[in-house]
Design a protein around this motif. Sequence first.
Motif, PDB file in Angstrom:
ATOM      1  N   HIS A   2       6.536   6.614   2.774  1.00  0.00           N
ATOM      2  CA  HIS A   2       5.897   7.301   3.904  1.00  0.00           C
ATOM      3  C   HIS A   2       6.761   8.445   4.443  1.00  0.00           C
ATOM      4  CE1 HIS A   2       3.248   3.898   3.701  1.00  0.00           C
ATOM      5  NE2 HIS A   2       2.539   4.293   4.732  1.00  0.00           N
ATOM      6  N   THR A   3       7.360   9.233   3.567  1.00  0.00           N
ATOM      7  CA  THR A   3       8.118  10.391   4.025  1.00  0.00           C
ATOM      8  C   THR A   3       7.591  11.679   3.447  1.00  0.00           C
ATOM      9  OG1 THR A   3       9.693  10.425   2.212  1.00  0.00           O
ATOM     10  CG2 THR A   3      10.213   9.010   4.065  1.00  0.00           C
ATOM     11  N   GLY A   4       6.900  11.599   2.314  1.00  0.00           N
ATOM     12  CA  GLY A   4       6.526  12.819   1.619  1.00  0.00           C
ATOM     13  C   GLY A   4       7.691  13.455   0.903  1.00  0.00           C
ATOM     14  N   ALA A   5       8.791  12.727   0.740  1.00  0.00           N
ATOM     15  CA  ALA A   5       9.981  13.300   0.117  1.00  0.00           C
ATOM     16  C   ALA A   5       9.943  13.231  -1.397  1.00  0.00           C
ATOM     17  CB  ALA A   5      11.227  12.569   0.611  1.00  0.00           C
ATOM     18  N   GLY A   6       9.033  12.433  -1.937  1.00  0.00           N
ATOM     19  CA  GLY A   6       9.001  12.233  -3.377  1.00  0.00           C
ATOM     20  C   GLY A   6       8.400  13.404  -4.118  1.00  0.00           C
ATOM     21  N   PRO A   7       8.281  13.270  -5.439  1.00  0.00           N
ATOM     22  CA  PRO A   7       7.782  14.361  -6.258  1.00  0.00           C
ATOM     23  C   PRO A   7       6.273  14.497  -6.241  1.00  0.00           C
ATOM     24  CG  PRO A   7       8.274  12.474  -7.628  1.00  0.00           C
ATOM     25  CD  PRO A   7       8.695  12.108  -6.234  1.00  0.00           C
ATOM     26  N   GLY A   8       5.581  13.636  -5.510  1.00  0.00           N
ATOM     27  CA  GLY A   8       4.139  13.592  -5.609  1.00  0.00           C
ATOM     28  C   GLY A   8       3.750  12.562  -6.662  1.00  0.00           C
ATOM     29  N   LEU A   9       2.490  12.269  -6.768  1.00  0.00           N
ATOM     30  CA  LEU A   9       2.042  11.252  -7.712  1.00  0.00           C
ATOM     31  C   LEU A   9       2.360  11.693  -9.132  1.00  0.00           C
ATOM     32  CD1 LEU A   9      -1.412  10.247  -6.216  1.00  0.00           C
ATOM     33  CD2 LEU A   9       0.718   8.983  -6.119  1.00  0.00           C
ATOM     34  N   THR A  10       3.212  10.941  -9.805  1.00  0.00           N
ATOM     35  CA  THR A  10       3.578  11.328 -11.169  1.00  0.00           C
ATOM     36  C   THR A  10       2.381  11.272 -12.096  1.00  0.00           C
ATOM     37  OG1 THR A  10       4.300   9.040 -11.582  1.00  0.00           O
ATOM     38  CG2 THR A  10       5.985  10.631 -10.910  1.00  0.00           C
ATOM     39  N   SER A  11       1.404  10.418 -11.774  1.00  0.00           N
ATOM     40  CA  SER A  11       0.204  10.344 -12.614  1.00  0.00           C
ATOM     41  C   SER A  11      -0.585  11.641 -12.572  1.00  0.00           C
ATOM     42  CB  SER A  11      -0.683   9.182 -12.161  1.00  0.00           C
ATOM     43  OG  SER A  11      -1.053   9.334 -10.802  1.00  0.00           O
ATOM     44  N   VAL A  12      -0.510  12.362 -11.453  1.00  0.00           N
ATOM     45  CA  VAL A  12      -1.192  13.658 -11.353  1.00  0.00           C
ATOM     46  C   VAL A  12      -0.315  14.769 -11.922  1.00  0.00           C
ATOM     47  CG1 VAL A  12      -2.105  15.377  -9.739  1.00  0.00           C
ATOM     48  CG2 VAL A  12      -2.585  12.947  -9.386  1.00  0.00           C
ATOM     49  N   LEU A  13       0.983  14.653 -11.741  1.00  0.00           N
ATOM     50  CA  LEU A  13       1.891  15.684 -12.248  1.00  0.00           C
ATOM     51  C   LEU A  13       1.799  15.823 -13.756  1.00  0.00           C
ATOM     52  CD1 LEU A  13       5.146  14.997 -10.150  1.00  0.00           C
ATOM     53  CD2 LEU A  13       3.215  16.478  -9.605  1.00  0.00           C
ATOM     54  N   THR A  14       1.420  14.740 -14.435  1.00  0.00           N
ATOM     55  CA  THR A  14       1.356  14.764 -15.895  1.00  0.00           C
ATOM     56  C   THR A  14      -0.067  14.759 -16.428  1.00  0.00           C
ATOM     57  OG1 THR A  14       1.531  12.338 -15.955  1.00  0.00           O
ATOM     58  CG2 THR A  14       3.583  13.596 -16.093  1.00  0.00           C
ATOM     59  N   ASP A  15      -1.036  14.923 -15.561  1.00  0.00           N
ATOM     60  CA  ASP A  15      -2.445  14.835 -15.958  1.00  0.00           C
ATOM     61  C   ASP A  15      -3.159  16.127 -15.579  1.00  0.00           C
ATOM     62  OD1 ASP A  15      -5.121  14.276 -16.334  1.00  0.00           O
ATOM     63  OD2 ASP A  15      -5.022  12.257 -15.472  1.00  0.00           O
TER      64      ASP A  15
ATOM     65  N   ASP B 253      -6.198  14.016   1.039  1.00  0.00           N
ATOM     66  CA  ASP B 253      -5.138  13.303   0.327  1.00  0.00           C
ATOM     67  C   ASP B 253      -4.760  12.049   1.110  1.00  0.00           C
ATOM     68  OD1 ASP B 253      -2.937  12.423  -1.022  1.00  0.00           O
ATOM     69  OD2 ASP B 253      -1.803  14.291  -0.901  1.00  0.00           O
ATOM     70  N   LEU B 254      -5.157  10.892   0.575  1.00  0.00           N
ATOM     71  CA  LEU B 254      -4.890   9.614   1.221  1.00  0.00           C
ATOM     72  C   LEU B 254      -3.800   8.823   0.507  1.00  0.00           C
ATOM     73  CD1 LEU B 254      -8.586   8.518   1.947  1.00  0.00           C
ATOM     74  CD2 LEU B 254      -7.017   9.766   3.441  1.00  0.00           C
ATOM     75  N   THR B 255      -3.053   9.486  -0.356  1.00  0.00           N
ATOM     76  CA  THR B 255      -1.965   8.811  -1.051  1.00  0.00           C
ATOM     77  C   THR B 255      -0.785   8.598  -0.101  1.00  0.00           C
ATOM     78  OG1 THR B 255      -0.948  10.859  -1.859  1.00  0.00           O
ATOM     79  CG2 THR B 255      -2.690   9.880  -3.209  1.00  0.00           C
ATOM     80  N   GLN B 256       0.138   7.740  -0.479  1.00  0.00           N
ATOM     81  CA  GLN B 256       1.229   7.410   0.434  1.00  0.00           C
ATOM     82  C   GLN B 256       2.319   8.465   0.464  1.00  0.00           C
ATOM     83  OE1 GLN B 256       2.760   3.444   0.183  1.00  0.00           O
ATOM     84  NE2 GLN B 256       0.762   2.507   0.375  1.00  0.00           N
ATOM     85  N   GLU B 257       2.459   9.238  -0.587  1.00  0.00           N
ATOM     86  CA  GLU B 257       3.516  10.248  -0.610  1.00  0.00           C
ATOM     87  C   GLU B 257       2.977  11.671  -0.570  1.00  0.00           C
ATOM     88  OE1 GLU B 257       6.711   9.936  -0.266  1.00  0.00           O
ATOM     89  OE2 GLU B 257       6.571   7.776  -0.189  1.00  0.00           O
ATOM     90  N   GLY B 258       1.736  11.854  -0.997  1.00  0.00           N
ATOM     91  CA  GLY B 258       1.178  13.197  -0.999  1.00  0.00           C
ATOM     92  C   GLY B 258       1.903  14.109  -1.975  1.00  0.00           C
ATOM     93  N   PHE B 259       1.735  15.420  -1.772  1.00  0.00           N
ATOM     94  CA  PHE B 259       2.336  16.418  -2.654  1.00  0.00           C
ATOM     95  C   PHE B 259       3.187  17.405  -1.864  1.00  0.00           C
ATOM     96  CE2 PHE B 259      -1.513  14.978  -4.749  1.00  0.00           C
ATOM     97  CZ  PHE B 259      -1.093  14.775  -6.048  1.00  0.00           C
TER      98      PHE B 259
ATOM     99  N   PHE C  25      -3.559  16.098   4.392  1.00  0.00           N
ATOM    100  CA  PHE C  25      -2.838  14.875   4.070  1.00  0.00           C
ATOM    101  C   PHE C  25      -2.960  13.914   5.243  1.00  0.00           C
ATOM    102  CE2 PHE C  25       1.559  12.807   3.879  1.00  0.00           C
ATOM    103  CZ  PHE C  25       1.184  11.875   2.907  1.00  0.00           C
ATOM    104  N   VAL C  26      -3.329  12.659   4.958  1.00  0.00           N
ATOM    105  CA  VAL C  26      -3.563  11.671   6.016  1.00  0.00           C
ATOM    106  C   VAL C  26      -2.810  10.400   5.649  1.00  0.00           C
ATOM    107  CG1 VAL C  26      -5.287  10.438   7.377  1.00  0.00           C
ATOM    108  CG2 VAL C  26      -5.882  12.632   6.309  1.00  0.00           C
ATOM    109  N   CYS C  27      -1.827  10.031   6.462  1.00  0.00           N
ATOM    110  CA  CYS C  27      -1.040   8.834   6.153  1.00  0.00           C
ATOM    111  C   CYS C  27      -0.395   8.303   7.427  1.00  0.00           C
ATOM    112  CB  CYS C  27       0.032   9.160   5.100  1.00  0.00           C
ATOM    113  SG  CYS C  27       0.958   7.729   4.518  1.00  0.00           S
ATOM    114  N   ASP C  28      -1.172   7.640   8.272  1.00  0.00           N
ATOM    115  CA  ASP C  28      -0.639   7.003   9.468  1.00  0.00           C
ATOM    116  C   ASP C  28      -1.627   5.943   9.918  1.00  0.00           C
ATOM    117  OD1 ASP C  28       1.728   7.113  11.192  1.00  0.00           O
ATOM    118  OD2 ASP C  28       1.642   9.286  10.896  1.00  0.00           O
TER     119      ASP C  28
END
Length: 343
Positions: free
Chosen positions: A72-85, A100-106, A124-127
């Motif tokens: 829940h920070t948005g610090a990650g790379p985004g969904l790796t499944s989308v990054l490679t698809d 965008d209802l994912t936990q990390e977003g982009f 982006f919605v995550c709260d």
Amino acid sequence: MFDLSSVDLLDAFTRELELCKLREGEHVVVLAEPASRGDYVAAAFGAAKACGAHVIAATVPGGSPAPMPSTHTGAGPGLTSVLTDTTAQDLLKSADLVVDLTQEGFIHAPVQQEILRAGTRIIFVCDAPDVLIRNLPRPGDKDEVLEGVGLLKRSEIMRVTSAAGTDLTVRLSGAKPEFQCGFADDPGRWDHWPSTMVLCWPEISDGQLVLAPGDILLPFKEYVRDPVTLQVEGGHIAKVSGGAEADLLATFFDDAQDQWARSLSHMGWGLMRTADWFATAMYGKGDLMGMDARAFAGNFLWSTGPHPVLGRESYAHLDIAMRGCTVSVDGTDVVVDGVLQDR
């Protein structure tokens, strides 16, 4: 924290999509992962239909976590499944609006910029539900944050001071002022519900930041108990001293094994008057992202790690929200002792 019905969520998401200027006949993708809240998916889907839009709900694999803990920070790379698809990327690029209802977003993912360049709007919605509803944006929020952006663009120096001992001088040249207003209403716009803040990405800052008891460390979602002093030289944290939280931060920087872990990233001030500073203490850590702290009206928010303006990619991303500061931009006080100044 509070029981809210599906009707409450549908109403809130409908009002949010209206603020995003969703029009009849536009195409919406509600993006989720298996861990996303099903009630949010349903509410976003129903809200898009209520606005007369074409809507697709797409659930993609969550993928691998970021190297650093970043829930829940948005610090990650985004969904790796989308990054490679590329098929998933093409779907998002073809939409007028992505919810965008994912936990990390982009937030820090390069592919997000590609999607935005296609003209797609992303919200982006995550709260927690009551956090979303309490902090539902107002149409005038965008005008207010744009005033702050304009001030930063025409200024040279931002200075941050506090009774606790903070005294930081920030050079604004090339700092690329930006904002969040809680809705994405322009083509190619990303935003975050809830959020109302002015921020920038400076390269050079010098002085010291003194965290006072009650300031908030994110993503730890912990309140500072003992003062922490961070010496800043040329935009980098040269020394950390103080109590237990100082040890926590120093250990985080060292364990990151990241050359940018001690480098300052974005900074600015919050304007979300409905935010609750104590929300961080009232919810489970997995229940909220912490936007009440990040966008609290009159706070000073600064961060470490990634810096898109300078091309720095990093997962060692901290957001630290401080109260009681005075923020002055070329001599104009926008916040005085933690109180947002009316302009």
